[in-house]
Scaffold this motif. Structure first.
Motif, short mmCIF file in Angstrom:
data_model
loop_
_atom_site.label_atom_id
_atom_site.label_comp_id
_atom_site.label_asym_id
_atom_site.label_seq_id
_atom_site.Cartn_x
_atom_site.Cartn_y
_atom_site.Cartn_z
N SER A 1 0.83 -1.19 0.00
CA SER A 1 0.00 0.00 0.00
C SER A 1 0.87 1.25 0.00
N ASN B 1 1.39 5.30 0.79
CA ASN B 1 1.00 6.29 1.79
C ASN B 1 1.58 7.64 1.42
N ASP C 1 -2.58 11.84 6.62
CA ASP C 1 -2.13 10.62 5.96
C ASP C 1 -3.21 10.11 5.02
N TRP D 1 -4.04 6.92 2.10
CA TRP D 1 -3.63 5.57 1.74
C TRP D 1 -4.27 5.14 0.43
#
Length: 121
Positions: A94, A96, A109, A111
């Motif tokens: 993933s 970020n 943040d 994702w």
């Protein structure tokens, strides 16, 4: 209004290579650090590599010398070149990003949805 979309995952034999890409799009005002994390079945998510806006990098010990993180700030894209892949690298990877939108200008943040990487022995 902000999206992170990964691409480039797949199935590869042990010793092979893959290159992941992650594009951040939408109402982006600025991006600080970007990075890649992975989660294998039954395990916690772990950091793979991060890169600052200035290009400083950080790697997990398990991938040092095999993986290379890079970014294109003009394209809001981060890459992960993965070489000498091992079966233990199998995981969902993933993306970020620590970024702020032009909606409220607060760093948060974000994702991506993740991309599967499978390394066969």
């Amino acid at each position: 209004q902000v999206r992170l979309v990964e691409s480039g995952g797949g199935l590869v034999q042990s010793g092979g290579s893959l290159r992941l890409s992650c594009l951040a799009s939408g109402r982006i005002y600025g991006i600080r650090a970007m990075g890649w994390y992975r989660q294998a079945p039954g395990k916690q998510r772990e950091l793979v590599a991060t890169i600052s806006s200035g290009g400083s990098t950080n790697y997990a010990d398990s991938v040092k010398g095999r993986f290379t993180i890079s970014r294109d700030n003009a394209k809001n894209t981060v890459y992960l070149q993965m070489d000498s892949l091992k079966p233990e690298d199998t995981a969902v990877y993933s993306c970020n990003a620590d970024l702020r939108s032009n909606i409220d200008y607060v760093f948060r943040d974000y994702w991506g949805q993740g991309t599967q990487v499978t390394v066969s022995s």
